[in-house]
Write an enzyme that holds these catalytic residues in place. Structure first.
Site, PDB file in Angstrom:
ATOM      1  CG  ASN A   1      -4.703   3.942   0.490  1.00  0.00           C
ATOM      2  OD1 ASN A   1      -4.230   3.722  -0.163  1.00  0.00           O
ATOM      3  ND2 ASN A   1      -4.688   3.942   1.794  1.00  0.00           N
TER       4      ASN A   1
ATOM      5  CE  LYS B   1      -6.875   1.289   4.078  1.00  0.00           C
ATOM      6  NZ  LYS B   1      -5.736   1.619   4.677  1.00  0.00           N
TER       7      LYS B   1
ATOM      8  CD  GLU C   1      -5.125   4.656   5.824  1.00  0.00           C
ATOM      9  OE1 GLU C   1      -5.849   4.341   4.606  1.00  0.00           O
ATOM     10  OE2 GLU C   1      -4.517   4.013   6.774  1.00  0.00           O
TER      11      GLU C   1
ATOM     12  CB  CYS D   1      -3.784  -1.562   4.561  1.00  0.00           C
ATOM     13  SG  CYS D   1      -2.819  -1.677   6.535  1.00  0.00           S
TER      14      CYS D   1
ATOM     15  CG  ASN E   1       2.077   1.554   4.478  1.00  0.00           C
ATOM     16  OD1 ASN E   1       3.265   1.794   4.401  1.00  0.00           O
ATOM     17  ND2 ASN E   1       1.559   1.465   3.561  1.00  0.00           N
TER      18      ASN E   1
ATOM     19  CD  GLU F   1      -2.179   1.261   2.949  1.00  0.00           C
ATOM     20  OE1 GLU F   1      -1.419   1.040   3.711  1.00  0.00           O
ATOM     21  OE2 GLU F   1      -3.530   1.682   2.974  1.00  0.00           O
TER      22      GLU F   1
HETATM   23  N1  CDT Z   1      -2.744   1.316   6.575  1.00  0.00           N
HETATM   24  C1  CDT Z   1      -3.615   0.865   7.377  1.00  0.00           C
HETATM   25  O1  CDT Z   1      -4.710   0.556   7.117  1.00  0.00           O
HETATM   26  N2  CDT Z   1      -3.301   0.485   8.542  1.00  0.00           N
HETATM   27  C2  CDT Z   1      -4.033   0.029   9.842  1.00  0.00           C
HETATM   28  C3  CDT Z   1      -3.358   0.567  10.877  1.00  0.00           C
HETATM   29  C4  CDT Z   1      -4.632   0.382  11.903  1.00  0.00           C
HETATM   30  S1  CDT Z   1      -4.329   1.597  13.324  1.00  0.00           S
HETATM   31  C5  CDT Z   1      -5.035   2.928  13.012  1.00  0.00           C
HETATM   32  C6  CDT Z   1      -4.065  -1.449   9.809  1.00  0.00           C
HETATM   33  O2  CDT Z   1      -5.439  -2.098   9.808  1.00  0.00           O
HETATM   34  O3  CDT Z   1      -3.072  -2.199   9.615  1.00  0.00           O
END
Ligand code: CDT
Length: 314
Positions: free
Chosen positions: A110, A127, A146, A171, A196, A47
């Protein structure tokens, strides 16, 4: 019969704020060439694979913000990826921040795309599950904005390509069973998802020690319950002081991890994925037509948040 796709999960180590697109694209090209040398037909990148994970900072200046987005794909700095892919006859999935103009209005998503072995974009995904928050929250060690930087996408589609039925997600989507099931209901055979994921979750630090367990739990369950391959690919390591999990892996329709990265840097994990392995799951335990009971699931689409029984009218 077998339909084999040799797939590379192309994990990236950190991308820093000051790294140029050119430098990042050079790393992606290195992955493409190495994957090709190892006989792969498809490379899956993370991502937001062209930039640092910028939602960890609150930026108000439009020009500074725009610099993280791609206004066109391919664009001047990314065209070489598409050209190289076509020359090598290797396809790829990549996540990036998309700046679109719709009816004269700027929209930010995204996004991920799927590119076939001729260098043509055959699918685009925006996303759906945007985690984090929309307001500046400077108390956090780092932010997860985000909901400030992106609008949500609205569907989970699948595309025919690579001799199979391909799906995409990004993600946080991987934590939601609906993501897999909506694609499962369209016969998906391989779901690609870049991520990420920070090790530390400021609102729930008690989960930090379980971050890799949860990563594998959700993707393995999603693969098995829908009889599909899942390719999960991380941006990993210490990016601008934020430690991110690695653990990129390729999961078979059995739910088993068949290849995984072991570092927090640029690394390929490769698997020979037989799309026909999906069949025995899709036609037995998870034969949806035979066993599902959608009439019992209406709350899934009618209700968003949980409402406990005592809060309901008698
Ligand atoms: N990039 C992404 O979606 N990261 C989220 C972090 C969650 S914490 C707010 C994940 O689900 O891995």
């Amino acid at each position: 019969m077998s339909r084999i796709v040799n797939v590379a999960a192309a994990q990236l180590g950190p991308i820093h704020r000051t790294d140029s697109r050119r430098a990042v694209v050079a790393r992606l090209l290195e992955h493409l060439r190495n994957a090709h040398a190892m006989g792969c037909q498809l490379v899956v990148f993370p991502e937001l694979a062209l930039t640092t994970f910028f939602p960890r900072w609150y930026v108000e200046d439009q020009a500074e913000m725009d610099a993280y987005y791609e206004a066109e794909m391919p664009g001047p700095e990314t065209r070489i990826l598409f050209e190289t892919a076509a020359q090598l006859r290797i396809g790829f999935y990549i996540g990036y921040a998309e700046l679109a103009v719709e009816n004269g209005v700027k929209r930010r998503y995204n996004t991920s795309i799927l590119v076939d072995q001729s260098g043509k974009i055959i699918g685009k995904y925006r996303k759906v599950h945007l985690p984090g928050h929309a307001q500046n929250e400077p108390w956090r060690a780092f932010q997860h904005l985000e909901k400030y930087y992106f609008e949500p996408g609205s569907s989970f589609d699948v595309w025919r390509g690579f001799d199979g039925i391909m799906g995409m997600a990004l993600c946080n989507d991987r934590r939601w069973s609906e993501t897999y099931r909506v694609m499962g209901l369209q016969g998906v055979e391989m779901i690609m998802m870049g991520y990420n994921t920070p090790v530390h979750n400021p609102p729930a630090p008690e989960h930090d020690d379980l971050s890799m367990f949860h990563n594998q739990l959700v993707m393995q369950a999603g693969a098995y319950q829908n009889g599909t391959w899942v390719v999960g690919v991380a941006k990993a390591g210490n990016e601008e002081g934020c430690e991110m999990i690695g653990g990129s892996c390729i999961i078979a329709p059995s739910g088993e991890i068949v290849a995984a990265c072991s570092t927090k840097g640029d690394e390929l994990a490769i698997a020979r994925c037989d799309l026909d392995l999906c069949r025995s799951y899709k036609t037995t335990t998870f034969n949806f037509e035979r066993h599902r009971r959608p009439e019992a699931y209406s709350l899934i689409t009618e209700r968003r948040g949980a409402i406990e029984p005592e809060a309901l009218p008698a």
